[in-house]
Motif scaffolding. Structure first.
Motif, mmCIF file in Angstrom:
data_model
loop_
_atom_site.group_PDB
_atom_site.id
_atom_site.type_symbol
_atom_site.label_atom_id
_atom_site.label_comp_id
_atom_site.label_asym_id
_atom_site.label_seq_id
_atom_site.Cartn_x
_atom_site.Cartn_y
_atom_site.Cartn_z
ATOM 1 N N ARG A 112 44.608 10.490 -5.036
ATOM 2 C CA ARG A 112 43.953 9.843 -3.843
ATOM 3 C C ARG A 112 43.241 8.529 -3.917
ATOM 4 N NH1 ARG A 112 46.049 13.334 0.222
ATOM 5 N NH2 ARG A 112 47.444 14.733 -0.829
ATOM 6 N N ASP A 113 43.326 7.984 -3.172
ATOM 7 C CA ASP A 113 42.490 6.443 -3.418
ATOM 8 C C ASP A 113 41.123 7.051 -2.576
ATOM 9 O OD1 ASP A 113 44.619 5.114 -4.190
ATOM 10 O OD2 ASP A 113 45.234 4.464 -2.155
ATOM 11 N N VAL A 114 39.929 6.686 -3.455
ATOM 12 C CA VAL A 114 38.744 6.967 -3.025
ATOM 13 C C VAL A 114 37.883 5.855 -2.863
ATOM 14 C CG1 VAL A 114 36.799 8.224 -3.894
ATOM 15 C CG2 VAL A 114 39.178 9.322 -4.033
ATOM 16 N N ARG A 115 36.968 5.818 -1.743
ATOM 17 C CA ARG A 115 35.866 4.815 -1.879
ATOM 18 C C ARG A 115 34.533 5.625 -2.030
ATOM 19 N NH1 ARG A 115 36.616 2.030 3.007
ATOM 20 N NH2 ARG A 115 38.056 0.469 1.790
ATOM 21 N N ALA A 116 34.127 5.408 -3.141
ATOM 22 C CA ALA A 116 32.654 5.935 -3.346
ATOM 23 C C ALA A 116 31.562 5.024 -2.883
ATOM 24 C CB ALA A 116 32.591 6.079 -4.838
ATOM 25 N N VAL A 117 30.985 5.714 -1.856
ATOM 26 C CA VAL A 117 29.775 4.993 -1.419
ATOM 27 C C VAL A 117 28.260 5.331 -2.063
ATOM 28 C CG1 VAL A 117 28.400 4.293 0.803
ATOM 29 C CG2 VAL A 117 31.078 4.859 0.846
ATOM 30 N N VAL A 118 27.661 4.321 -2.580
ATOM 31 C CA VAL A 118 26.377 4.774 -3.638
ATOM 32 C C VAL A 118 25.397 4.064 -2.775
ATOM 33 C CG1 VAL A 118 27.707 5.317 -5.363
ATOM 34 C CG2 VAL A 118 27.224 3.052 -5.088
ATOM 35 N N HIS A 119 24.297 4.236 -3.224
ATOM 36 C CA HIS A 119 22.740 3.504 -2.773
ATOM 37 C C HIS A 119 22.416 2.536 -3.777
ATOM 38 C CE1 HIS A 119 20.031 5.594 -5.445
ATOM 39 N NE2 HIS A 119 20.635 6.704 -5.267
ATOM 40 N N SER A 120 23.055 2.332 -5.191
ATOM 41 C CA SER A 120 22.645 1.220 -5.900
ATOM 42 C C SER A 120 23.677 0.852 -6.896
ATOM 43 C CB SER A 120 21.481 1.789 -6.862
ATOM 44 O OG SER A 120 21.936 2.848 -7.761
ATOM 45 N N PHE A 134 40.052 8.015 1.066
ATOM 46 C CA PHE A 134 38.878 8.800 1.268
ATOM 47 C C PHE A 134 37.736 8.229 0.959
ATOM 48 C CE2 PHE A 134 42.860 11.373 0.971
ATOM 49 C CZ PHE A 134 42.661 12.457 1.545
ATOM 50 N N VAL A 135 36.671 8.458 1.852
ATOM 51 C CA VAL A 135 35.492 7.723 1.819
ATOM 52 C C VAL A 135 34.443 8.934 1.638
ATOM 53 C CG1 VAL A 135 33.522 6.274 2.829
ATOM 54 C CG2 VAL A 135 36.211 5.784 3.243
ATOM 55 N N ILE A 136 33.700 8.862 0.480
ATOM 56 C CA ILE A 136 32.793 9.616 0.539
ATOM 57 C C ILE A 136 31.232 9.025 0.063
ATOM 58 C CG2 ILE A 136 31.901 11.445 -1.507
ATOM 59 C CD1 ILE A 136 34.867 11.980 -0.284
ATOM 60 N N PHE A 137 30.575 9.361 1.085
ATOM 61 C CA PHE A 137 29.127 8.807 1.257
ATOM 62 C C PHE A 137 28.232 9.962 0.281
ATOM 63 C CE2 PHE A 137 30.630 6.882 4.955
ATOM 64 C CZ PHE A 137 29.980 5.672 5.072
ATOM 65 N N GLY A 138 27.373 9.177 -0.472
ATOM 66 C CA GLY A 138 26.390 9.952 -1.372
ATOM 67 C C GLY A 138 27.390 10.482 -2.664
ATOM 68 N N ALA A 139 28.070 9.450 -2.976
ATOM 69 C CA ALA A 139 29.155 9.823 -4.129
ATOM 70 C C ALA A 139 28.201 10.122 -5.527
ATOM 71 C CB ALA A 139 30.048 8.718 -4.536
ATOM 72 N N GLY A 140 27.125 9.449 -5.529
ATOM 73 C CA GLY A 140 26.358 9.604 -6.849
ATOM 74 C C GLY A 140 25.694 10.961 -6.832
#
Length: 298
Positions: free
Chosen positions: A24-32, A2-8
């Motif tokens: 669930r396996d999660v990929r947290a997509v962050v900007h920093s 599960f890919v979450i953009f804007g995770a922060g």
């Protein structure tokens, strides 16, 4: 995955936590990079990606089972609408090239309108562009976020005046807490059942609609200080917004949004949305953003 953009963000971090609790396996997509540690500690794969970088977005999408998409308004850009459309284009191109089985987009009330709603027209653009991706789509349209009042909370506490672009002050409008949006987004991502209607449109707001009078009263109750609501005259909006540091184009987006709000155009799309209601009350949401010493002088 599960890919979450804007995770922060306020919504994304709740979605991530809920999906991890569900195992669930999660990929947290962050900007920093600074945001990475908190997600690594709860077992997430973390990717740092600029939403303007197609290659970085594409890497974040690898092996995705479901994706939560958010395209925030670049507040410090001179032309935030153009900048947000560019980010949307990058994300959509990457999704077209490698479409996951399910994409959920965080959108807004009023996103069905192609024009005349200021910032919300950008969410119409997001939904329209995502419609070109060969995948199962869910549009989660949220009402105005309660934590937006944090922008004027210092003034309300220091001066006892709550300025508002919502007119009239007694008009009730839909709002929602960010954590309720994040929790519902996770539920919808976990729903693997195919739907007859695509895209699936789901709306969320709190159980009780509020007015600016209600907001001022609630801040006063929480702080122990009297707070008076003030409807900023329409002719003063541009000067006030630009005086707060917004560009002319950004100020216009906000003014157009509140004109649409006040005309009743920012609401649930009748006959289309599945309606959901978040349990967090206005008082609970405002208490969470209230300075700790706010009530000590009451």
């Amino acid at each position: 995955m599960f890919v979450i953009f804007g995770a922060g963000g306020n919504v994304g971090k709740v979605s991530v936590a809920a999906l991890r609790r569900a195992g669930r396996d999660v990929r947290a997509v962050v900007h920093s990079v600074a945001q990475a540690d908190a997600f690594e500690r709860i077992g997430c794969d973390v990717v740092v990606a600029d939403l303007n970088d197609r290659a970085a977005v594409a890497r974040a999408l690898e092996d995705a089972h479901a994706v939560q998409v958010v395209c925030p308004l670049p507040r410090h850009d001179e032309d935030p609408a153009n900048a947000m459309r560019s980010m949307i284009d990058v994300s959509v191109e990457a999704l077209r090239a490698n479409p996951p089985p399910h994409v959920l987009a965080l959108s807004d009330y009023g996103a069905e309108h192609p024009s005349g709603t200021g910032i919300t027209t950008l969410f119409h653009y997001l939904e329209t562009q995502l419609g070109t991706v060969d995948t199962r789509l869910t549009f989660l349209r949220a009402a105005e976020h309660m934590h937006n009042w944090a922008r004027v909370l210092p003034l309300a506490l220091s001066k006892g005046v709550l300025p508002s672009l919502h007119h009239p002050l007694e008009k009730r409008f839909p709002t929602v807490a960010a954590q309720d949006v994040g929790a519902l987004a996770a539920q919808l991502l976990l729903d693997g059942e195919p739907r007859e209607r695509s895209p699936r449109v789901v709306s969320i707001e709190s159980e009780v609609r509020v007015s600016v009078n209600d907001v001022a009263h609630t801040i006063g109750e929480l702080s122990g200080r009297p707070v008076v609501p003030h409807a900023v005259p329409r002719e003063q909006w541009a000067a006030m917004l630009e005086g707060a540091g917004l560009s002319e184009k950004h100020a216009r987006l906000i003014a157009d949004l509140y004109d649409a709000h006040n005309a009743g155009r920012i609401d649930v799309q009748a006959g289309v949305s599945e309606r959901r209601f978040g349990p967090t009350t206005l008082a609970q949401a405002l208490a969470a953003i209230m300075p700790q010493d706010a009530g000590q002088n009451g």
